[in-house]
Design an enzyme around this catalytic site. Structure first.
Site, PDB file in Angstrom:
ATOM      1  N   TYR A 259      22.588 -15.026  -0.004  1.00  0.00           N
ATOM      2  CA  TYR A 259      23.290 -13.744  -0.128  1.00  0.00           C
ATOM      3  C   TYR A 259      24.454 -13.699   0.868  1.00  0.00           C
ATOM      4  CZ  TYR A 259      19.314 -12.248  -2.907  1.00  0.00           C
ATOM      5  OH  TYR A 259      18.373 -12.151  -3.884  1.00  0.00           O
TER       6      TYR A 259
ATOM      7  N   ASN B  82      22.980  -7.114 -11.891  1.00  0.00           N
ATOM      8  CA  ASN B  82      23.556  -8.030 -12.881  1.00  0.00           C
ATOM      9  C   ASN B  82      22.878  -7.820 -14.237  1.00  0.00           C
ATOM     10  OD1 ASN B  82      24.455 -10.222 -14.400  1.00  0.00           O
ATOM     11  ND2 ASN B  82      23.216 -11.703 -13.291  1.00  0.00           N
TER      12      ASN B  82
ATOM     13  N   CYS C  96      22.494 -15.297 -11.224  1.00  0.00           N
ATOM     14  CA  CYS C  96      21.979 -14.700  -9.992  1.00  0.00           C
ATOM     15  C   CYS C  96      20.696 -15.380  -9.532  1.00  0.00           C
ATOM     16  CB  CYS C  96      21.791 -13.197 -10.153  1.00  0.00           C
ATOM     17  SG  CYS C  96      20.790 -12.705 -11.553  1.00  0.00           S
ATOM     18  N   HIS C  97      20.054 -16.153 -10.421  1.00  0.00           N
ATOM     19  CA  HIS C  97      18.858 -16.897 -10.012  1.00  0.00           C
ATOM     20  C   HIS C  97      19.193 -17.984  -8.989  1.00  0.00           C
ATOM     21  CE1 HIS C  97      20.503 -19.091 -13.494  1.00  0.00           C
ATOM     22  NE2 HIS C  97      20.033 -20.175 -12.902  1.00  0.00           N
TER      23      HIS C  97
ATOM     24  N   GLU D  48      17.035 -26.348 -13.714  1.00  0.00           N
ATOM     25  CA  GLU D  48      18.318 -26.887 -13.273  1.00  0.00           C
ATOM     26  C   GLU D  48      18.172 -28.100 -12.354  1.00  0.00           C
ATOM     27  OE1 GLU D  48      21.019 -23.909 -11.847  1.00  0.00           O
ATOM     28  OE2 GLU D  48      20.864 -22.737 -13.681  1.00  0.00           O
TER      29      GLU D  48
END
Length: 171
Positions: free
Chosen positions: A111, A134, A142-143, A169
């Site tokens: 953040y 979001n 945002c993950h 990912e």
């Protein structure tokens, strides 16, 4: 459409393997992706807040370009999205959401990293609040935002969904 009517929000339910997500779009682009396995109430509440009075119409065909790209991502075949977005938020929220889109696939930022990126280093909490607002999970990634110490912190879709997306990912 009458002069005073509001444009519709089109929606569909995307199901892919263990994933079940409500997806919505306007004629201008993708505007909502819901949390994994949440009921339609999440979409209804969001639409009532962000687009009060706009009719919600189910339209599988219109949403197909979006659901195809999201399914390709969930299969591990897509790392970037080419679909158009149509999200509403404050100028600050939009600035944060744009910064999220700069986080490369498979990487994470804190953040505080995002607050520095948008040149507001003292706004870490406000950044967190904007990230939490979001409306388009997965596609505005945002993950990929984690705690400064590497911990997985809050996520509208839940920590389980965030964990699954980050694991996806890594492959």
């Amino acid at each position: 459409m009458t002069k005073h009517s509001k444009p519709p929000i089109y929606w569909t339910l995307l199901t892919h393997e263990a994933w079940s997500l409500y997806v919505a779009a306007t004629t201008e682009g993708l505007c909502f992706i819901g949390s994994q396995n949440e009921p339609i109430d999440e979409l209804l509440q969001w639409a009532n807040t962000r687009y009060p009075g706009n009719p919600l119409l189910e339209n599988i065909e219109l949403l197909q370009p979006y659901t195809i790209e999201i399914a390709e991502y969930l299969q591990g075949f897509r790392k970037q999205f080419s679909i158009s977005f149509h999200y509403q938020g404050t100028a600050f929220q939009q600035e944060v959401w744009k910064a999220l889109c700069d986080i490369p696939y498979g990487e994470t930022k804190s953040y505080s990293d995002i607050a520095h990126q948008i040149q507001r280093p003292a706004a870490v909490r406000a950044v967190g609040t904007a990230i939490g607002a979001n409306p388009i999970l997965i596609t505005i990634p945002c993950h990929r935002v984690i705690g400064k110490n590497g911990s997985l912190t809050g996520y509208r879709g839940g920590i389980e969904m965030k964990t699954k997306l980050l694991q996806l990912e890594k492959h």
